[in-house]
Design a protein around this motif. Structure first.
Motif, PDB file in Angstrom:
ATOM      1  N   MET A  26       0.825  -1.205   0.000  1.00 27.41           N
ATOM      2  CA  MET A  26       0.000   0.000   0.000  1.00 27.41           C
ATOM      3  C   MET A  26       0.864   1.262   0.000  1.00 27.41           C
ATOM      4  N   MET A  27       1.890   1.276   0.857  1.00 28.41           N
ATOM      5  CA  MET A  27       2.779   2.437   0.905  1.00 28.41           C
ATOM      6  C   MET A  27       3.468   2.654  -0.433  1.00 28.41           C
ATOM      7  N   ALA A  28       3.923   1.563  -1.054  1.00 24.00           N
ATOM      8  CA  ALA A  28       4.603   1.670  -2.348  1.00 24.00           C
ATOM      9  C   ALA A  28       3.646   2.144  -3.441  1.00 24.00           C
ATOM     10  N   MET A  29       2.425   1.645  -3.400  1.00 24.41           N
ATOM     11  CA  MET A  29       1.433   2.040  -4.414  1.00 24.41           C
ATOM     12  C   MET A  29       1.081   3.521  -4.293  1.00 24.41           C
ATOM     13  N   LEU A  30       0.902   3.983  -3.081  1.00 26.21           N
ATOM     14  CA  LEU A  30       0.582   5.393  -2.874  1.00 26.21           C
ATOM     15  C   LEU A  30       1.746   6.283  -3.297  1.00 26.21           C
ATOM     16  N   ALA A  31       2.972   5.848  -3.008  1.00 24.07           N
ATOM     17  CA  ALA A  31       4.148   6.612  -3.409  1.00 24.07           C
ATOM     18  C   ALA A  31       4.264   6.667  -4.935  1.00 24.07           C
ATOM     19  N   ALA A  32       3.981   5.551  -5.592  1.00 25.36           N
ATOM     20  CA  ALA A  32       4.034   5.507  -7.055  1.00 25.36           C
ATOM     21  C   ALA A  32       2.952   6.398  -7.664  1.00 25.36           C
ATOM     22  N   ALA A  33       1.754   6.343  -7.078  1.00 26.04           N
ATOM     23  CA  ALA A  33       0.653   7.181  -7.565  1.00 26.04           C
ATOM     24  C   ALA A  33       1.003   8.659  -7.412  1.00 26.04           C
ATOM     25  N   ASN A  34       1.691   8.988  -6.325  1.00 23.93           N
ATOM     26  CA  ASN A  34       2.098  10.373  -6.120  1.00 23.93           C
ATOM     27  C   ASN A  34       3.105  10.821  -7.174  1.00 23.93           C
ATOM     28  N   GLY A  35       3.989   9.910  -7.554  1.00 31.68           N
ATOM     29  CA  GLY A  35       4.961  10.237  -8.589  1.00 31.68           C
ATOM     30  C   GLY A  35       4.281  10.612  -9.889  1.00 31.68           C
ATOM     31  N   VAL A  36       3.243   9.855 -10.236  1.00 25.69           N
ATOM     32  CA  VAL A  36       2.481  10.146 -11.450  1.00 25.69           C
ATOM     33  C   VAL A  36       1.721  11.457 -11.289  1.00 25.69           C
ATOM     34  N   LEU A  37       1.087  11.620 -10.121  1.00 23.83           N
ATOM     35  CA  LEU A  37       0.317  12.835  -9.864  1.00 23.83           C
ATOM     36  C   LEU A  37       1.191  14.077  -9.952  1.00 23.83           C
ATOM     37  N   THR A  38       2.410  13.978  -9.412  1.00 26.74           N
ATOM     38  CA  THR A  38       3.320  15.125  -9.420  1.00 26.74           C
ATOM     39  C   THR A  38       3.636  15.575 -10.836  1.00 26.74           C
ATOM     40  N   MET A  39       3.743  14.623 -11.761  1.00 29.33           N
ATOM     41  CA  MET A  39       4.019  14.965 -13.153  1.00 29.33           C
ATOM     42  C   MET A  39       2.883  15.804 -13.743  1.00 29.33           C
ATOM     43  N   TYR A  40       1.643  15.477 -13.360  1.00 28.76           N
ATOM     44  CA  TYR A  40       0.495  16.211 -13.891  1.00 28.76           C
ATOM     45  C   TYR A  40       0.267  17.530 -13.155  1.00 28.76           C
ATOM     46  N   ILE A  41       0.739  17.614 -11.904  1.00 27.68           N
ATOM     47  CA  ILE A  41       0.564  18.849 -11.143  1.00 27.68           C
ATOM     48  C   ILE A  41       1.488  19.956 -11.658  1.00 27.68           C
ATOM     49  N   SER A  42       2.645  19.588 -12.168  1.00 32.30           N
ATOM     50  CA  SER A  42       3.627  20.581 -12.616  1.00 32.30           C
ATOM     51  C   SER A  42       3.044  21.564 -13.643  1.00 32.30           C
ATOM     52  N   GLN A  46       2.361  25.673 -13.226  1.00 30.61           N
ATOM     53  CA  GLN A  46       2.804  26.708 -14.158  1.00 30.61           C
ATOM     54  C   GLN A  46       1.642  27.598 -14.570  1.00 30.61           C
ATOM     55  N   LEU A  47       0.479  26.980 -14.775  1.00 29.42           N
ATOM     56  CA  LEU A  47      -0.714  27.739 -15.145  1.00 29.42           C
ATOM     57  C   LEU A  47      -1.133  28.673 -14.016  1.00 29.42           C
ATOM     58  N   LEU A  48      -1.155  28.130 -12.800  1.00 32.44           N
ATOM     59  CA  LEU A  48      -1.535  28.940 -11.643  1.00 32.44           C
ATOM     60  C   LEU A  48      -0.551  30.080 -11.410  1.00 32.44           C
ATOM     61  N   ASN A  49       0.729  29.791 -11.646  1.00 30.92           N
ATOM     62  CA  ASN A  49       1.752  30.821 -11.470  1.00 30.92           C
ATOM     63  C   ASN A  49       1.531  31.972 -12.447  1.00 30.92           C
ATOM     64  N   GLY A  50       1.117  31.621 -13.661  1.00 33.11           N
ATOM     65  CA  GLY A  50       0.848  32.649 -14.655  1.00 33.11           C
ATOM     66  C   GLY A  50      -0.396  33.462 -14.318  1.00 33.11           C
ATOM     67  N   LEU A  51      -1.354  32.819 -13.655  1.00 28.36           N
ATOM     68  CA  LEU A  51      -2.607  33.502 -13.333  1.00 28.36           C
ATOM     69  C   LEU A  51      -2.523  34.326 -12.053  1.00 28.36           C
ATOM     70  N   GLY A  52      -1.831  33.774 -11.052  1.00 28.53           N
ATOM     71  CA  GLY A  52      -1.826  34.462  -9.756  1.00 28.53           C
ATOM     72  C   GLY A  52      -0.523  34.398  -9.003  1.00 28.53           C
ATOM     73  N   GLY A  53       0.564  34.033  -9.669  1.00 29.84           N
ATOM     74  CA  GLY A  53       1.872  34.020  -9.022  1.00 29.84           C
ATOM     75  C   GLY A  53       1.984  33.028  -7.878  1.00 29.84           C
ATOM     76  N   PRO A  54       2.873  33.283  -6.937  1.00 28.91           N
ATOM     77  CA  PRO A  54       3.156  32.331  -5.853  1.00 28.91           C
ATOM     78  C   PRO A  54       1.970  32.054  -4.934  1.00 28.91           C
ATOM     79  N   ILE A  55       1.055  32.998  -4.819  1.00 26.44           N
ATOM     80  CA  ILE A  55      -0.114  32.768  -3.964  1.00 26.44           C
ATOM     81  C   ILE A  55      -1.021  31.726  -4.607  1.00 26.44           C
ATOM     82  N   ALA A  56      -1.235  31.837  -5.909  1.00 31.14           N
ATOM     83  CA  ALA A  56      -2.092  30.882  -6.614  1.00 31.14           C
ATOM     84  C   ALA A  56      -1.500  29.475  -6.586  1.00 31.14           C
ATOM     85  N   THR A  57      -0.190  29.371  -6.802  1.00 33.85           N
ATOM     86  CA  THR A  57       0.435  28.048  -6.798  1.00 33.85           C
ATOM     87  C   THR A  57       0.412  27.425  -5.404  1.00 33.85           C
ATOM     88  N   SER A  58       0.345  28.255  -4.384  1.00 32.12           N
ATOM     89  CA  SER A  58       0.337  27.752  -3.008  1.00 32.12           C
ATOM     90  C   SER A  58      -0.966  27.037  -2.653  1.00 32.12           C
TER      91      SER A  58
END
Length: 205
Positions: A26-42, A46-58
């Motif tokens: 379970m721990m390994a699966m969640l960690a792997a899922a996070n790795g995939v999720l992180t790729m899509y969050i990037s 970038q979009l949020l940073n363009g719209l509202g800078g560091p506050i939006a990305t936060s």
């Protein structure tokens, strides 16, 4: 031995026994899922940073910690945060972290230390919404302190830094603390996680 003492004994054995194969998977699966999720969050970052800078990305900071918090909530054993966040950092390194490998391990180290400390305060026995919200918010400040220096956030200025920190803490509370409990409860109700402490605690309670 009374019924209450029997329940307590069962909880203690569940809590402090060695990790089972299912828990490690379970721990390994969640960690792997996070790795995939992180790729899509990037790109979203970038979009949020363009719209509202560091506050939006936060606003989405809490999503980066969700997998480790969910593992802690489901497994409820000392060391869960260390293992899960540790595996998560390794997975991100292999998949290529947009923020660099050193930052992946530094963030994981901050998250695991704080999570273990918070849950240790409650002796790994209390897993209500309040405890999960506290942990979700507490994971943010230490890593933010290091991130400010690693990524040059000092250029934002004091006011922006303070506001970004507040927004990130709220994000941690909501997207890490509250969401991990809601998702965990939903998984428990599905009946698929009967071997995990969260499900056993529900049955005993």
């Amino acid at each position: 031995m009374s019924a209450e003492e029997t329940k307590k004994s069962i909880r203690d054995r569940i809590r402090f026994s060695a990790f089972t194969t299912a828990e490690i998977v379970m721990m390994a699966m969640l960690a792997a899922a996070n790795g995939v999720l992180t790729m899509y969050i990037s790109p979203v970052n970038q979009l949020l940073n363009g719209l509202g800078g560091p506050i939006a990305t936060s606003t989405i900071t809490g999503l980066y910690m969700l997998y480790g918090m969910l593992a802690c909530y489901l497994i409820r054993k000392p060391g869960t945060a260390v293992i899960t966040f540790g595996i998560g950092a390794v997975v991100q390194s292999f998949m290529g972290s947009a923020y660099g490998i050193p930052s992946a391990f530094a963030a994981a180290a901050c998250y695991m230390v704080v999570a273990e400390a918070v849950f240790a305060v409650f002796r790994y026995r209390k897993w209500g919404m309040a405890q999960m919200m506290l942990a979700g918010g507490a994971l943010v400040p230490i890593w933010f302190f290091f991130a400010v220096r690693m990524f040059g956030y000092v250029k934002w200025g004091g006011d922006i830094l303070a506001l970004a920190l507040v927004v990130r803490i709220v994000s941690g509370i909501v997207l890490s603390g509250i969401l991990s409990k809601l998702v965990g409860d939903a998984l428990v109700k599905s009946g698929l996680l009967r071997r995990f402490a969260a499900a056993k605690s529900t049955l005993e309670g």
